[in-house]
Design a protein around this motif. Structure first.
Motif, short mmCIF file in Angstrom:
data_model
loop_
_atom_site.label_atom_id
_atom_site.label_comp_id
_atom_site.label_asym_id
_atom_site.label_seq_id
_atom_site.Cartn_x
_atom_site.Cartn_y
_atom_site.Cartn_z
N VAL A 1 2.34 9.63 3.49
CA VAL A 1 1.07 8.95 3.78
C VAL A 1 -0.15 9.82 3.46
O VAL A 1 -1.29 9.39 3.64
CB VAL A 1 1.01 8.51 5.27
CG1 VAL A 1 2.14 7.54 5.58
CG2 VAL A 1 1.04 9.69 6.22
N GLU A 2 0.07 11.03 2.97
CA GLU A 2 -1.03 11.98 2.75
C GLU A 2 -2.15 11.42 1.88
O GLU A 2 -3.33 11.46 2.25
CB GLU A 2 -0.50 13.26 2.11
CG GLU A 2 -1.61 14.22 1.68
CD GLU A 2 -1.08 15.45 0.95
OE1 GLU A 2 -1.91 16.30 0.59
OE2 GLU A 2 0.15 15.57 0.74
N THR A 3 -1.79 10.93 0.71
CA THR A 3 -2.82 10.54 -0.26
C THR A 3 -3.72 9.44 0.27
O THR A 3 -4.95 9.52 0.12
CB THR A 3 -2.14 10.08 -1.57
OG1 THR A 3 -1.38 11.17 -2.10
CG2 THR A 3 -3.17 9.65 -2.59
N GLY B 1 12.88 1.15 3.44
CA GLY B 1 12.75 0.91 4.88
C GLY B 1 11.98 1.98 5.62
O GLY B 1 11.75 1.86 6.84
N LEU B 2 11.55 3.04 4.92
CA LEU B 2 10.79 4.11 5.58
C LEU B 2 9.49 3.53 6.13
O LEU B 2 8.73 2.86 5.41
CB LEU B 2 10.48 5.22 4.58
CG LEU B 2 9.95 6.53 5.17
CD1 LEU B 2 11.07 7.29 5.86
CD2 LEU B 2 9.35 7.40 4.06
N PHE C 1 2.56 0.50 7.54
CA PHE C 1 3.26 1.22 6.47
C PHE C 1 4.76 0.97 6.52
O PHE C 1 5.41 1.20 7.55
CB PHE C 1 2.98 2.72 6.57
CG PHE C 1 3.64 3.53 5.50
CD1 PHE C 1 3.05 3.68 4.26
CD2 PHE C 1 4.88 4.13 5.73
CE1 PHE C 1 3.66 4.42 3.26
CE2 PHE C 1 5.49 4.88 4.73
CZ PHE C 1 4.88 5.02 3.50
N ARG C 2 5.32 0.53 5.41
CA ARG C 2 6.77 0.35 5.29
C ARG C 2 7.11 0.27 3.80
O ARG C 2 6.46 -0.44 3.04
CB ARG C 2 7.24 -0.92 6.00
CG ARG C 2 8.76 -1.14 5.91
CD ARG C 2 9.18 -2.39 6.66
NE ARG C 2 10.60 -2.67 6.44
CZ ARG C 2 11.60 -2.10 7.10
NH1 ARG C 2 11.33 -1.20 8.03
NH2 ARG C 2 12.85 -2.42 6.84
N VAL C 3 8.11 1.03 3.40
CA VAL C 3 8.55 1.03 2.01
C VAL C 3 9.53 -0.13 1.81
O VAL C 3 10.62 -0.13 2.40
CB VAL C 3 9.21 2.36 1.63
CG1 VAL C 3 9.69 2.31 0.18
CG2 VAL C 3 8.23 3.52 1.82
N GLU C 4 9.12 -1.10 1.01
CA GLU C 4 9.95 -2.28 0.75
C GLU C 4 10.71 -2.12 -0.57
O GLU C 4 10.52 -1.16 -1.32
CB GLU C 4 9.05 -3.53 0.69
CG GLU C 4 8.21 -3.76 1.93
CD GLU C 4 9.01 -4.19 3.15
OE1 GLU C 4 10.25 -4.38 3.01
OE2 GLU C 4 8.42 -4.34 4.23
N ARG C 5 11.57 -3.10 -0.84
CA ARG C 5 12.39 -3.06 -2.05
C ARG C 5 11.52 -2.96 -3.31
O ARG C 5 11.80 -2.18 -4.23
CB ARG C 5 13.26 -4.32 -2.13
CG ARG C 5 14.06 -4.48 -3.41
CD ARG C 5 15.18 -3.50 -3.50
NE ARG C 5 15.90 -3.63 -4.78
CZ ARG C 5 16.97 -2.93 -5.10
NH1 ARG C 5 17.47 -2.05 -4.25
NH2 ARG C 5 17.56 -3.10 -6.27
N ASP D 1 0.81 -1.21 0.00
CA ASP D 1 0.00 0.00 0.00
C ASP D 1 0.85 1.26 0.00
O ASP D 1 0.32 2.36 -0.20
CB ASP D 1 -0.93 0.00 1.22
CG ASP D 1 -2.14 -0.89 1.03
OD1 ASP D 1 -2.47 -1.20 -0.12
OD2 ASP D 1 -2.77 -1.27 2.04
N ALA D 2 2.15 1.14 0.23
CA ALA D 2 3.01 2.32 0.22
C ALA D 2 3.00 3.00 -1.14
O ALA D 2 3.22 4.22 -1.24
CB ALA D 2 4.44 1.93 0.59
#
Length: 448
Positions: A119-121, A84-85, A58-62, A3-4
């Motif tokens: 995460v705004e949108t 990793g964010l 929420f986590r930004v993956e590869r 979902d990121a």
């Protein structure tokens, strides 16, 4: 893909720039509605629960970084700072079910700037859509004046996810059931359904169809009577129900035509057949306006089924929502664009029955006899308590509507209560505005 990546591209470009510039200080964003849509005297806060689920996971993956790079047509290595964010911030929000008004923050997010930006949108998507549908559903409950309402919207909503949300928000608003089996099962909410015209058409005649349906379903049944001739359909349904001794709990459904006149005729037929306990269900393009007209006219309708117009909030399908930066690294900020001026600083909304809400700075002492609307629901990226239940939101809504003036609850030409700002918030707004204007080139040029 997680979902990121459910975000607008400019969120990615801004977050990446913040990270490269070392701008990781805490930022507070406020999500609010600028103006209520026409024909609305209040809104119902909704969408917080799925928003918190999103933030908690929420986590930004590869794979997300690769998708971002592909969208920007840049090497994956350029987007590595995002890897990793995750969300590690705080959320203060109005719990679902509360009545809210223009300019009041529905939630405030405080987190390192790149996190709060990215995460705004998703937050706007969840909160704005669900708030508008919940508000429409609540108005239907008001219009029905105690008559049960059933959600029939799934086939017309904008995707199955929106259909699930509509069913849940109907439950929050006070509906009695939904046709959506998945939602009913997941929510522990009554499922409700009848039959389609195609079922009737598949049999040689209505009577055979009604008898077959009753044989398959030994409990109470609802028979759709307007496939061919409504008056004849009611008489056939009455004969079948009386022959089978199936009156209690059963119903007939009217789905087209002059529902008021047809309901009066159907009621007379059913009563004459000795079936006063058989209810009349009405459906077919109804929303709060149609329901209100039928109720005012005294139509003998027991249950209203609402679908398309409510599930997509047809007369007001969107909100003028915004997610704006109000503080960065301890510095209050604001926007000065024409007609889109924002108020700086973290805020709280104070409520007192019979008075306008007060929008104040979060650090202010609350006015006497008021209660705060925003509560801390997430800290350090984790929920501060268990997920809220739709039953809890339903209780909040019922209590809030009981405190609103009749003018805000009207179906036609409602008058929303206008919140007021505290003196401290007004003073901070004026001070920050003056500081910004003093830095503007046009102002500097005039002072030379």
């Amino acid at each position: 893909m997680s979902d990121a990546t459910t975000t607008d591209l400019y969120e990615v470009t801004m977050a990446l720039s913040y990270l490269r510039e070392g701008m990781r200080a805490p930022a507070t964003f406020g999500l609010f509605v600028r103006d209520l849509p026409p024909g609305r005297g209040f809104l119902v806060a909704a969408g917080l629960e799925p928003a918190l689920d999103f933030l908690a996971g929420f986590r930004v993956e590869r794979a997300d970084v690769e998708d971002f790079a592909a969208a920007l047509k840049r090497p994956v290595e350029d987007l590595q700072p995002l890897l990793g964010l995750s969300f590690e911030g705080e959320v203060r929000a109005v719990p679902e079910g509360h009545a809210v008004f223009a300019d009041e923050p529905l939630l405030e997010v405080t987190a390192p700037l790149p996190q709060a930006q990215l995460v705004e949108t998703y937050l706007l998507n969840q909160v704005c859509h669900q708030t508008v549908v919940a508000s429409k559903a609540a108005r239907c409950v008001l219009a029905a004046a105690g008559h049960p309402l059933v959600d029939f919207s799934l086939r017309r909503t904008h995707g199955p996810g929106a259909g699930f949300q509509a069913a849940r928000l109907g439950a929050v608003a006070g509906f009695a059931g939904t046709s959506n089996v998945a939602a009913a099962t997941a929510l522990g909410f009554p499922a409700s359904g009848t039959m389609a015209h195609s079922y009737i058409e598949a049999f040689p005649d209505e009577e055979e169809a009604f008898r077959a349906f009753a044989r398959c379903h030994p409990g109470p049944v609802t028979l759709l009577v307007d496939t061919y001739d409504t008056e004849a359909g009611v008489r056939i349904a009455a004969r079948v129900l009386k022959d089978l001794r199936r009156g209690p709990g059963c119903a007939i459904r009217l789905d087209s035509g002059d529902l008021g006149a047809l309901a009066r005729g159907a009621r007379a037929v059913l009563d004459a057949a000795g079936l006063p306990e058989v209810r009349i269900v009405a459906s077919g393009g109804l929303d709060e306006y149609g329901v209100a007209r039928l109720v005012r006219a005294g139509a003998p309708i027991d249950v209203y089924a609402v679908g398309t117009r409510v599930g997509v909030a047809a007369d007001a399908p969107y909100l003028d929502c915004a997610y704006k930066l109000v503080e960065y690294d301890g510095r209050p900020v604001m926007k000065l664009s024409s007609a889109k001026v924002t108020a700086p600083g973290r805020k709280q909304v104070h409520r007192r029955a019979g008075h306008p809400d007060v929008i104040a700075l979060a650090v202010e002492a609350p006015p006497e006899s008021t209660r705060p609307l925003l509560h801390t629901v997430m800290r350090g990226g984790r929920r501060t308590g268990p997920p809220d239940r739709w039953q809890d939101a339903r209780e909040r809504l019922s209590a809030d509507l009981a405190e609103l003036p009749d003018s805000a609850l009207r179906i036609e030409d409602p008058e929303p209560v206008r919140p007021v700002r505290s003196r401290a918030l007004e003073e901070l707004t004026a001070r920050v505005r003056a500081q910004i204007e003093d830095r503007l080139p046009s102002r500097a040029a005039r002072s030379v």
